[in-house]
Design an enzyme around this catalytic site. Structure first.
Site, PDB file in Angstrom:
ATOM      1  N   CYS A 219      -1.143  -8.570  -0.047  1.00 57.34           N
ATOM      2  CA  CYS A 219      -1.452  -9.721   0.783  1.00 57.34           C
ATOM      3  C   CYS A 219      -0.228 -10.608   0.900  1.00 57.34           C
ATOM      4  O   CYS A 219       0.564 -10.702  -0.026  1.00 57.34           O
ATOM      5  CB  CYS A 219      -2.614 -10.555   0.254  1.00 57.34           C
ATOM      6  SG  CYS A 219      -4.099  -9.641  -0.062  1.00 57.34           S
TER       7      CYS A 219
ATOM      8  N   ARG B 208       3.117  -6.211   3.008  1.00 58.28           N
ATOM      9  CA  ARG B 208       2.346  -6.509   1.793  1.00 58.28           C
ATOM     10  C   ARG B 208       0.851  -6.247   1.976  1.00 58.28           C
ATOM     11  O   ARG B 208       0.092  -6.307   1.022  1.00 58.28           O
ATOM     12  CB  ARG B 208       2.547  -7.966   1.393  1.00 58.28           C
ATOM     13  CG  ARG B 208       3.960  -8.259   0.952  1.00 58.28           C
ATOM     14  CD  ARG B 208       4.062  -9.690   0.507  1.00 58.28           C
ATOM     15  NE  ARG B 208       3.313  -9.922  -0.705  1.00 58.28           N
ATOM     16  CZ  ARG B 208       3.832  -9.980  -1.909  1.00 58.28           C
ATOM     17  NH1 ARG B 208       5.108  -9.807  -2.067  1.00 58.28           N
ATOM     18  NH2 ARG B 208       3.074 -10.214  -2.948  1.00 58.28           N
TER      19      ARG B 208
ATOM     20  N   TRP C  75      -4.761  -7.297   2.217  1.00 54.16           N
ATOM     21  CA  TRP C  75      -5.008  -5.944   1.701  1.00 54.16           C
ATOM     22  C   TRP C  75      -6.289  -6.084   0.893  1.00 54.16           C
ATOM     23  O   TRP C  75      -6.302  -6.724  -0.161  1.00 54.16           O
ATOM     24  CB  TRP C  75      -3.832  -5.515   0.820  1.00 54.16           C
ATOM     25  CG  TRP C  75      -3.921  -4.089   0.362  1.00 54.16           C
ATOM     26  CD1 TRP C  75      -3.379  -2.994   0.981  1.00 54.16           C
ATOM     27  CD2 TRP C  75      -4.559  -3.593  -0.813  1.00 54.16           C
ATOM     28  NE1 TRP C  75      -3.668  -1.857   0.275  1.00 54.16           N
ATOM     29  CE2 TRP C  75      -4.388  -2.190  -0.834  1.00 54.16           C
ATOM     30  CE3 TRP C  75      -5.293  -4.184  -1.843  1.00 54.16           C
ATOM     31  CZ2 TRP C  75      -4.895  -1.380  -1.851  1.00 54.16           C
ATOM     32  CZ3 TRP C  75      -5.806  -3.375  -2.853  1.00 54.16           C
ATOM     33  CH2 TRP C  75      -5.597  -1.982  -2.850  1.00 54.16           C
TER      34      TRP C  75
ATOM     35  N   ASN D   2      -3.826 -15.166  -2.567  1.00 47.77           N
ATOM     36  CA  ASN D   2      -3.471 -13.844  -3.115  1.00 47.77           C
ATOM     37  C   ASN D   2      -3.908 -13.816  -4.575  1.00 47.77           C
ATOM     38  O   ASN D   2      -3.820 -14.839  -5.261  1.00 47.77           O
ATOM     39  CB  ASN D   2      -1.950 -13.631  -3.098  1.00 47.77           C
ATOM     40  CG  ASN D   2      -1.425 -13.365  -1.718  1.00 47.77           C
ATOM     41  OD1 ASN D   2      -2.199 -13.204  -0.772  1.00 47.77           O
ATOM     42  ND2 ASN D   2      -0.110 -13.323  -1.603  1.00 47.77           N
ATOM     43  N   GLY D   3      -4.288 -12.645  -5.057  1.00 51.19           N
ATOM     44  CA  GLY D   3      -4.706 -12.551  -6.462  1.00 51.19           C
ATOM     45  C   GLY D   3      -6.197 -12.304  -6.529  1.00 51.19           C
ATOM     46  O   GLY D   3      -6.837 -11.953  -5.530  1.00 51.19           O
TER      47      GLY D   3
ATOM     48  N   GLU E 219       8.979  12.557  -7.169  1.00 49.68           N
ATOM     49  CA  GLU E 219       9.251  11.536  -6.153  1.00 49.68           C
ATOM     50  C   GLU E 219       9.175  12.134  -4.742  1.00 49.68           C
ATOM     51  O   GLU E 219       8.650  11.512  -3.824  1.00 49.68           O
ATOM     52  CB  GLU E 219      10.636  10.910  -6.432  1.00 49.68           C
ATOM     53  CG  GLU E 219      11.110   9.893  -5.413  1.00 49.68           C
ATOM     54  CD  GLU E 219      10.220   8.663  -5.257  1.00 49.68           C
ATOM     55  OE1 GLU E 219       9.301   8.448  -6.079  1.00 49.68           O
ATOM     56  OE2 GLU E 219      10.435   7.917  -4.276  1.00 49.68           O
TER      57      GLU E 219
ATOM     58  N   LYS F  95       6.607  10.891  -1.805  1.00 54.01           N
ATOM     59  CA  LYS F  95       6.993  10.460  -0.450  1.00 54.01           C
ATOM     60  C   LYS F  95       6.137  11.168   0.580  1.00 54.01           C
ATOM     61  O   LYS F  95       5.635  10.553   1.509  1.00 54.01           O
ATOM     62  CB  LYS F  95       8.457  10.792  -0.140  1.00 54.01           C
ATOM     63  CG  LYS F  95       9.557   9.933  -0.730  1.00 54.01           C
ATOM     64  CD  LYS F  95       9.456   8.471  -0.470  1.00 54.01           C
ATOM     65  CE  LYS F  95       8.672   7.869  -1.561  1.00 54.01           C
ATOM     66  NZ  LYS F  95       8.745   6.739  -2.218  1.00 54.01           N
TER      67      LYS F  95
ATOM     68  N   GLU G  83       2.475   9.923   0.530  1.00 53.75           N
ATOM     69  CA  GLU G  83       2.347   8.526   0.969  1.00 53.75           C
ATOM     70  C   GLU G  83       2.365   8.408   2.487  1.00 53.75           C
ATOM     71  O   GLU G  83       1.566   7.676   3.059  1.00 53.75           O
ATOM     72  CB  GLU G  83       3.536   7.690   0.450  1.00 53.75           C
ATOM     73  CG  GLU G  83       3.408   7.196  -0.967  1.00 53.75           C
ATOM     74  CD  GLU G  83       4.643   6.423  -1.396  1.00 53.75           C
ATOM     75  OE1 GLU G  83       4.484   5.284  -1.861  1.00 53.75           O
ATOM     76  OE2 GLU G  83       5.775   6.939  -1.283  1.00 53.75           O
TER      77      GLU G  83
ATOM     78  N   HIS H 113       0.910  27.473 -15.413  1.00 54.26           N
ATOM     79  CA  HIS H 113      -0.188  27.042 -16.289  1.00 54.26           C
ATOM     80  C   HIS H 113      -1.360  26.483 -15.485  1.00 54.26           C
ATOM     81  O   HIS H 113      -2.046  25.572 -15.945  1.00 54.26           O
ATOM     82  CB  HIS H 113       0.334  26.018 -17.295  1.00 54.26           C
ATOM     83  CG  HIS H 113       1.377  26.595 -18.196  1.00 54.26           C
ATOM     84  ND1 HIS H 113       1.076  27.427 -19.245  1.00 54.26           N
ATOM     85  CD2 HIS H 113       2.722  26.506 -18.169  1.00 54.26           C
ATOM     86  CE1 HIS H 113       2.188  27.811 -19.845  1.00 54.26           C
ATOM     87  NE2 HIS H 113       3.206  27.264 -19.206  1.00 54.26           N
TER      88      HIS H 113
ATOM     89  N   LYS I 140       2.990  -2.766  -0.279  1.00 56.95           N
ATOM     90  CA  LYS I 140       4.338  -2.699  -0.839  1.00 56.95           C
ATOM     91  C   LYS I 140       4.384  -3.145  -2.289  1.00 56.95           C
ATOM     92  O   LYS I 140       5.061  -2.563  -3.113  1.00 56.95           O
ATOM     93  CB  LYS I 140       5.261  -3.565   0.022  1.00 56.95           C
ATOM     94  CG  LYS I 140       6.717  -3.529  -0.392  1.00 56.95           C
ATOM     95  CD  LYS I 140       7.335  -2.210  -0.031  1.00 56.95           C
ATOM     96  CE  LYS I 140       8.752  -2.072  -0.501  1.00 56.95           C
ATOM     97  NZ  LYS I 140       9.101  -0.650  -0.658  1.00 56.95           N
TER      98      LYS I 140
HETATM   99  C1  G6P Z   1       3.606   0.377  -4.635  1.00 57.23           C
HETATM  100  C2  G6P Z   1       4.598   0.813  -3.579  1.00 57.23           C
HETATM  101  C3  G6P Z   1       5.565   1.839  -4.172  1.00 57.23           C
HETATM  102  C4  G6P Z   1       6.236   1.277  -5.407  1.00 57.23           C
HETATM  103  C5  G6P Z   1       5.215   0.784  -6.436  1.00 57.23           C
HETATM  104  C6  G6P Z   1       5.870  -0.002  -7.556  1.00 57.23           C
HETATM  105  O1  G6P Z   1       2.769   1.430  -4.940  1.00 57.23           O
HETATM  106  O2  G6P Z   1       3.931   1.355  -2.458  1.00 57.23           O
HETATM  107  O3  G6P Z   1       6.552   2.171  -3.207  1.00 57.23           O
HETATM  108  O4  G6P Z   1       7.044   2.257  -5.979  1.00 57.23           O
HETATM  109  O5  G6P Z   1       4.278  -0.091  -5.815  1.00 57.23           O
HETATM  110  O6  G6P Z   1       6.395  -1.179  -7.014  1.00 57.23           O
HETATM  111  P1  G6P Z   1       7.584  -1.989  -7.669  1.00 57.23           P
HETATM  112  O7  G6P Z   1       7.816  -3.146  -6.726  1.00 57.23           O
HETATM  113  O8  G6P Z   1       7.102  -2.442  -9.009  1.00 57.23           O
HETATM  114  O9  G6P Z   1       8.757  -1.091  -7.759  1.00 57.23           O
END
Ligand code: G6P
Length: 611
Positions: free
Chosen positions: A2, A27, A77, A103-104, A484, A488, A491, A507, A606
């Site tokens: 948010c 956000r 969000w 927010n929160g 990673e 990607k 996501e 396994h 984000k």
């Molecule tokens: C969210 C984002 C990711 C990020 C993760 C950790 O899930 O979508 O891209 O890696 O948070 O965020 P940070 O700001 O703590 O790296």
């Protein structure tokens, strides 16, 4: 999660608020709303979906778009209650005289709501946040700041809060506990926001609120207090990001722009941090003497998402280069698991935003147990950066695309610098240290070479865009790189993708392999390659198509694969960096081919500021 923006000053408030929401959209983006106090009333607009929908609603609402006054806005969000207009913020009290954006999470909202309903309040939404508007109205005796403070005393949970009232035209009240609020200082105007991104076009001077701070902000004044109503002083910080870096420029998506920025962002992460004479790294923000570094006997890294994956690469660096036993923890697990922290344990929280709730909690848990903490953050002045007190900034500039790219590679580079420093501090000699330093300096050039192959990677991606599943396999430092790469893909393209250690495939997951389950094998020419070749053959024997990342000119793997992506030759420590860039491009082009919302994938945000 948010985003909040507030404005007070002579400009038409709604246009500043909408511009700010667009810069905050990463956000949260399931609904948005705003409220403007002008002409003795509060006017509002809300819309489900992207900020664009709100912009259209404001444009269609007559005078609202041109009103001069003060206002607050929010992009959501969803946590409590589905994305809908009634659940979108701002929320109002019974009389409509008070509006809030939040927010929160209000943890005791059900209890508060029951009390308020018993006193005759009618709730319109299913959100936890709405209780705040009713509580403030109930506590109001002519002073908005005091009413907000009194309301917040009844609340348990977290908040970044902005309030306006019809009784106080031109005034924004903001408060913070566990969810950031920053005040942007202008000339005859002021701003409030949940992070600095929306402030960049207007000001470089900001005040970060601390937890427990509350402030009344008008165009000319800032009255800053703690929750007990005692005035407090906070420093004015200068931001060195410019607004341009938060614009897309000629790129179709922020993600592609950020992928292509990586040669520069890595240069920024390295700049001034290498000492060739001593063959070591200079990391001044850590503020630790060589003696203090030498006393570290164990390292624990905590993070979430891509930041945790960067930590997993770092684990190889710290153990291999510095000889320090290292473990990586998902930050939520760290905070709740009662971790063992010995006197000489170094805890490294990693977070792009510096605002991830679980990582913040991990920092607090580590601090409570007396750990030495050095944080890796990108956002300057963020909660983790400030609470850790020591750390290393990534200098990657604002990362807008929800899927992390440039922040991840900067994290890996900074971890490598950190391992170099600790390595030189113990078993690495000057020449070996310098060799590694030179390899680190060559990374931007390697990444430029990978980026030149974008058209070829795009062609390969197009051939796999129809798939429903994907496996990524790697060994050594390329094992977390595989995790990673798979993250990607899932996501942004919504393809089910799993990263596995290549040896683990046998396994269980191998039972799934067939012609519909392609495998991305990270088969760079570094130790472990021969074993990966064996694993690739096992996949081929089950008819899985194989795409391999290989070292340029290395024909030993080509014969066993359907497609190859070539990476310039580099050592095992460096290999995760160019390899990750290739995997980012692969995921990006698959998502383009599938017509996905790349910068703002469904259900993601984000920074995850709730547990
Ligand atoms: C969210 C984002 C990711 C990020 C993760 C950790 O899930 O979508 O891209 O890696 O948070 O965020 P940070 O700001 O703590 O790296």
């Amino acid at each position: 999660m948010c985003g909040i923006i507030g404005y007070t000053g002579p400009r038409p408030a709604a246009s500043v608020l909408i511009d700010g929401l667009k810069r905050l959209e990463y956000r949260g983006y399931d609904s948005a709303g705003l409220a403007v106090v002008a002409g003795g009333r509060i006017q509002q607009a809300k819309a489900v979906g992207k900020v664009k929908a709100l912009e259209e609603a404001v444009a269609g609402s007559g005078a609202l778009g041109s009103l001069v006054g003060c206002g607050i806005a929010h992009t959501r969000w969803a946590t409590h209650g589905v994305p809908s207009e009634v659940n979108a913020h701002p929320h109002f009290d019974e009389s409509g005289n008070f509006a809030i954006v939040h927010n929160g999470i209000v943890e005791n909202y059900q209890e508060l709501r029951r009390h308020l309903e018993a006193r005759g309040c009618h709730f319109r939404s299913q959100t936890d946040s709405e209780v705040l508007a009713h509580l403030i109205a109930g506590a109001y005796e002519g002073d908005l700041l005091s009413a907000t403070a009194a309301a917040l005393e009844q609340v348990s949970g977290t908040y970044g809060l902005a309030v306006v009232s019809r009784h106080h035209p031109g005034m924004l009240v903001v408060a913070r506990k566990g969810s950031p609020i920053v005040i942007g200082l202008g000339k005859n105007e002021n701003f409030v926001a949940s992070d600095i991104a929306p402030l960049l076009p207007y000001t470089r001077e900001v005040i970060y609120l601390n937890d427990g701070d509350i402030a009344a902000v008008t165009a000319e004044t800032i009255d800053l207090r703690n929750i007990k109503n005692v005035p407090v002083e906070r420093e004015v910080a200068k931001i060195d990001w410019d607004a341009g870096v938060a614009e897309k420029g000629n790129f179709p998506h922020f993600m592609l722009k950020e992928i292509f920025e990586q040669p520069e962002t890595i240069e920024n992460a390295i700049r001034g941090r290498i000492d060739h004479e001593m063959g070591t790294a200079l990391l001044n923000g850590m503020n630790l003497t060589a003696r203090e570094l030498a006393q570290i006997t164990r390292i624990v890294i905590a993070g979430c998402g891509s930041s945790m994956h960067a930590g997993l690469v770092g684990e190889y660096y710290f153990e291999d280069i510095a000889g320090i036993s290292t473990s990586v923890e998902q930050a939520a697990e760290f905070r709740y698991r009662n971790p063992i922290i010995e006197p000489n344990t170094l805890v490294i929280p990693i977070s792009q935003s510096g605002e991830t709730a679980d990582t913040i909690a991990a920092v607090r848990e580590a601090a409570a147990k007396g750990a030495l903490i050095t944080a890796l953050c990108n956002v300057v002045g963020s909660t983790i950066a400030r609470e850790a007190g020591r750390g290393i900034y990534l200098h990657a500039g604002p990362e807008i695309s929800v899927a992390s790219t440039k922040a991840f590679t900067s994290q890996v580079v900074v971890l490598l610098l950190y391992a170099l420093l600790l390595g030189r501090n113990r078993r690495l000699n000057r020449a070996d240290g310098n060799e590694l330093a030179c390899e680190i300096e060559a990374v931007p050039g390697l990444i430029r070479q990978v980026l030149k192959q974008a058209p070829k990677i795009r062609e390969i991606a197009q051939r796999y865009a129809h798939c429903d599943d994907f496996f990524y396999i790697g060994r050594g430092c390329l094992y977390p790189t595989a995790l990673e790469g798979a993250l990607k893909l899932k996501e942004i393209s919504y393809i089910h993708a799993e990263g596995y250690h290549a040896a683990e495939l046998k396994h269980g997951p191998i039972s799934l392999l067939d012609e519909r389950h392609p495998v991305m094998a990270l088969a760079n020419d570094i130790p472990g390659k021969d074993k990966i070749i064996g694993n690739i053959q096992e996949c081929r024997a089950r008819k899985s198509p194989v795409v391999a990342v290989i070292t340029e000119g290395d024909d030993s793997v080509r014969a066993f694969t359907d497609d190859v992506i070539e990476i310039p030759a580099c050592s095992r420590f460096i290999a995760p960096l160019p390899t990750t860039v290739a995997l980012q491009l692969f995921a990006y082009y698959i998502a383009v081919e599938r017509g996905c919302e790349i910068d703002q994938p469904r259900n993601l945000a984000k920074s995850v500021t709730v547990e």
